[in-house]
Scaffold this active site. Structure first.
Site, PDB file in Angstrom:
ATOM      1  N   GLU A 120       0.727  -1.401  -0.253  1.00 37.11           N
ATOM      2  CA  GLU A 120      -0.018  -0.002   0.614  1.00 37.11           C
ATOM      3  C   GLU A 120       1.112   1.512   0.266  1.00 37.11           C
ATOM      4  O   GLU A 120       0.327   2.353  -0.868  1.00 37.11           O
ATOM      5  CB  GLU A 120      -1.610   0.051   1.123  1.00 37.11           C
ATOM      6  CG  GLU A 120      -1.987  -1.446   1.424  1.00 37.11           C
ATOM      7  CD  GLU A 120      -3.215  -1.430  -0.142  1.00 37.11           C
ATOM      8  OE1 GLU A 120      -2.938  -0.207  -0.647  1.00 37.11           O
ATOM      9  OE2 GLU A 120      -3.658  -2.637  -0.571  1.00 37.11           O
TER      10      GLU A 120
ATOM     11  N   HIS B 247       2.015   2.465  -3.365  1.00 37.51           N
ATOM     12  CA  HIS B 247       0.362   3.065  -4.364  1.00 37.51           C
ATOM     13  C   HIS B 247       0.928   4.444  -4.038  1.00 37.51           C
ATOM     14  O   HIS B 247       0.275   5.589  -4.146  1.00 37.51           O
ATOM     15  CB  HIS B 247      -0.638   2.434  -3.847  1.00 37.51           C
ATOM     16  CG  HIS B 247      -1.348   0.791  -4.270  1.00 37.51           C
ATOM     17  ND1 HIS B 247      -0.993   1.226  -6.006  1.00 37.51           N
ATOM     18  CD2 HIS B 247      -1.686  -0.271  -4.178  1.00 37.51           C
ATOM     19  CE1 HIS B 247      -1.390  -0.120  -6.264  1.00 37.51           C
ATOM     20  NE2 HIS B 247      -2.138  -1.112  -5.138  1.00 37.51           N
TER      21      HIS B 247
ATOM     22  N   GLU C 276       0.106  -0.353 -10.252  1.00 37.14           N
ATOM     23  CA  GLU C 276       0.368  -1.314  -9.576  1.00 37.14           C
ATOM     24  C   GLU C 276       1.804  -2.298  -9.480  1.00 37.14           C
ATOM     25  O   GLU C 276       2.449  -2.592  -8.290  1.00 37.14           O
ATOM     26  CB  GLU C 276      -0.487  -3.023 -10.373  1.00 37.14           C
ATOM     27  CG  GLU C 276      -0.647  -4.300  -9.031  1.00 37.14           C
ATOM     28  CD  GLU C 276      -1.742  -4.136  -7.934  1.00 37.14           C
ATOM     29  OE1 GLU C 276      -1.943  -2.730  -7.633  1.00 37.14           O
ATOM     30  OE2 GLU C 276      -1.353  -5.269  -7.664  1.00 37.14           O
TER      31      GLU C 276
END
Lengths: 509, 509
Positions: free
Chosen positions: A268, A271, A297
């Site tokens: 995460e 991201h 991704e």
């Protein structure tokens, strides 16, 4: 934007309002998964629906359409690669996509998804495909209708991929798969013949707070900016930007898989770093955020896998982990640990898959989607098709549909055309990484010192800052000098796992 | 609403969207004060501004105006006290108020408030009224302009009170003050002559987590529904509804005033119970939420003061507090504790004021507002006016303007006409309480057992459920059989504090 007046600025004012509304919808969604009390479900649903509807109405309004036409005319006077010209292009692209899809279709899609998701939960719990099939049928039909709105396209599936991966074609995906498939199947088979080394220390009892503290240490070292984001707990980890200055991610702890918290946090953070790195000049424009799901991704997988499961990374962090967890890791060697977190297992479940098997799980799903969309198979055929494919790729067969075709929620919420982005992310992550390494001969020493600033800065400069202002293929070409390619990823896989599993050169190029 | 078709239903659909937007704005505001990372300031400001602007545009649109006219016509065929008729009235009232105020005025007000609030913070920090005065001047001028939009009114201040306390007139407030003033001043003087009893145990070291656990025990006993709300930490305690099924409140701990956490939690729970008690039939209508600021304050003050500082309450909770805090409270008697939490002090600061002095702080502010609005004094005269009044009412004089006219943020954010609602809240809290007691002879025993269900239910049935569908004066009349009155409050004060301070009957009626 530096253009303060004229048609592009007028368009910017209209679009800014839509971006504000979308951010509000993101905050409502974040809250729903993180802090909302159970009683808040209905009011959250209504707030989100109203805001999304207003945003859609405003975006597809005649006023915005007119402003866009004027802005496009103004943009012809600017260099095509200038920021305002790129911004107008991305806005026009989104607008075109939004106006092609009738509001009634969007409403029906939401309606079908709502029922399909409930049915899927029930179907998975009972492992009964029959419960899901009629809903899946509707999802497929909606996918076909959706594709029809975008005629002419070379392949109907192009219209669906394009939602998540602008500009990527079905034929390109298929070519990529055709190269990856035999090499990855072969690598899995070679590994399967090697003895299995147990790693019980990965499941020894770990304390949640200690693991959270360790993962916080790691993601802070990666460079997550805590003044422009936060991390909370939720049932499933996710990251969502409320603009690039307020990026929120979540984590969870499951004492059956204690290290999942750490690797999911790295994922995460990948991201989140992308979102935090988008240039402020794209704030309140449609060029904010990541270029595509696949490029997004690539960032999560780079930090989680390429970095976070690498030996240099653990040269720095393993001694720190041992200090934090002396009873669990005190007697474990760095190499044992490194092998443990890179164990290859032929799992039935995609979300448990490792780097070697992951793309095979993806291919199977994309192949089913294409076959359903083109009518080559029916939804009645899908479970058998699934089981046949996974047997072919991994040599295993699901004991139940719950562990087979019913395992992912994607189709139930109307995500059709999404899965390929995971594989694109894998490929792009390594392709970027190889480019970075070429420019930084000190890369290994840096990572062994826990120093990630230069990598993060390089990503911000070459990729993050541009937001959505370039298409994925253009970004990858600009940064790496070639299109999205299979070679770097296959070389990375075969080299890393060849070494880890002591494979003969026969399967190592 | 049970009306599913026709003009009232069509109005409901349009209004529902506005309510959704306002709830979203509330959630954004809550998040800003509770979880937002520092970087999120700008994006939160933009989201909130856009959503509020869209809500205002939609509410004042010709479409809504037309729908309201149709609904009002339809409502004439219904009994005037029926729910749909009341709903149309409250909607018409809000609409009338919204359309009278031009959008440019609202924008200027926001602009002035933004600068004034910054200036106020600086002025207070430097204790320099000169820094704030030019901004205050604008706030007063905007107040005068605002009042002009509502001509004809009996008194210009009526238009300003009406924002917060629908239907209450300046003349009524003045009559109330004229009764309260001499009696409260007299009570303060009588108490001032009594010996001061120290209560060091209230400031002994308390642990934040223990105090939070204790306050959670108390507010759970009050009946806060944790499945339809939550409590978090923020710099200043507040409560905000995201609809009645998701009511959020905050708390804080200051080790200089450890019990403030408890009493503030009771206060916010009073607000929250009101919101949670509003009937679901008012969801997505303008009849949701509390009837007025004053009625809302009656609920927070009832639970904080009338209940939470009463002897029966502590007969139940003091032994529990002693168990939690044995070293701090072990040697303290119930009466010492009860006197300690009800100590009367002539403070310069309103937010530190007790029940006996609070209304006097309010009066002084309201009198200044009226004098400024009518031009009886200028902003240059205001600090002297303030100091003179507080000397007259409390016999003390501010050492600095920071502890005088600059202490409250209200004017700096454009709240002009608000202060009287605190006094109305005090009066209504006791008036409701006396009515409740008349109907429940067991009230004292119940509270001594920590049993608050019957009181909460009675409030929900007689008050909360109606939301905004009745005006404050009608609610108070329906429930208590008389208008908002000073007598119950004065009797309550003089009896409670007469007993606590052993005052002669001369000041006790």
């Amino acid at each position: 934007m530096n253009v303060d007046s004229g048609a592009i600025a007028r368009l910017g004012t209209l679009v800014g309002e839509i971006v504000d509304l979308r951010h509000a919808a993101s905050l409502i969604g974040w809250d729903e998964h993180v802090f909302m009390p159970p009683g808040g479900v209905a009011v959250h649903g209504r707030m989100a629906a109203t805001i999304q509807r207003i945003a859609h109405e405003k975006f597809t309004s005649a006023e915005l359409g007119g402003a866009l036409e004027d802005a496009a005319r103004e943009a012809t006077t600017l260099p095509p690669d200038s920021e305002p010209a790129r911004l107008v292009r991305v806005t026009a692209r989104d607008y075109d996509r939004a106006v092609r899809v009738p509001a009634e279709f969007v409403a029906e899609q939401a309606h079908v998804a709502s029922a399909a998701h409930q049915a899927w939960k029930e179907a998975r719990a009972q492992s009964s495909y029959a419960v899901f099939q009629p809903h899946f049928e509707k999802v497929v039909r909606l996918g076909q209708q959706y594709a029809a709105f975008f005629q002419p396209v070379a392949h109907p599936y192009d219209a669906l991929i394009d939602i998540y991966e602008p500009g990527i074609l079905t034929s390109e995906i298929q070519t990529i798969f055709d190269v990856l498939r035999p090499r990855q199947v072969e690598l899995v088979r070679a590994i399967q013949d090697r003895p299995v080394e147990q790693a019980p220390f990965l499941k020894a009892g770990y304390d949640e707070r200690d693991m959270l503290a360790f993962s916080t240490e790691v993601i802070s070292a990666f460079g997550f900016d805590w003044t422009r984001g936060r991390q909370d707990k939720s049932a499933h980890p996710f990251a969502v930007p409320i603009g690039s200055d307020d990026v929120r991610m979540t984590t969870r702890f499951d004492n059956r898989y204690p290290f999942e918290m750490l690797f999911a946090a790295m994922h995460e953070t990948g991201h989140a770093l992308y979102e935090q790195g988008v240039s402020p000049r794209w704030a309140r424009t449609l060029a904010g955020g990541g270029a595509s799901q696949g490029v997004h991704e690539s960032q999560s997988r780079m930090w989680e896998n390429v970095i976070g499961r690498s030996r240099p990374f653990w040269q720095h962090f393993f001694p720190l982990a041992q200090q934090r967890f002396p009873s669990q890791l005190g007697g474990v060697t760095l190499d044992q640990f490194h092998r443990g977190i890179n164990q290859v297992k032929r799992s039935l479940i995609r979300v448990e898959a490792d780097e070697v098997t992951y793309n095979l799980h993806v291919m199977l799903r994309v192949e089913i989607e294409i076959a359903l969309l083109t009518g080559a198979i029916s939804t009645a055929d899908a479970p058998a098709y699934w089981n046949e494919k996974i047997q072919e790729y991994l040599g295993i067969v699901p004991d139940t549909d719950a562990n087979g075709i019913l395992q992912d929620m994607h189709w139930s919420i109307g995500l059709f055309g999404y899965f390929a982005t995971y594989t694109l992310g894998n490929l792009i992550s390594v392709q970027l990484w190889e480019t970075y390494k070429d420019g930084d001969p000190q890369w290994a020493e840096r990572i062994q010192r826990g120093e990630f600033g230069p990598l993060r800065e390089w990503l911000a400069q070459t990729l993050h800052q541009y937001g959505r202002s370039y298409q994925p293929r253009d970004l990858v070409m600009r940064i790496t000098g070639r299109p999205v390619s299979t070679a770097p990823y296959l070389e990375y896989l075969e080299s890393k796992y060849g070494e880890l599993y002591g494979l003969s050169a026969a399967v190592r190029p």
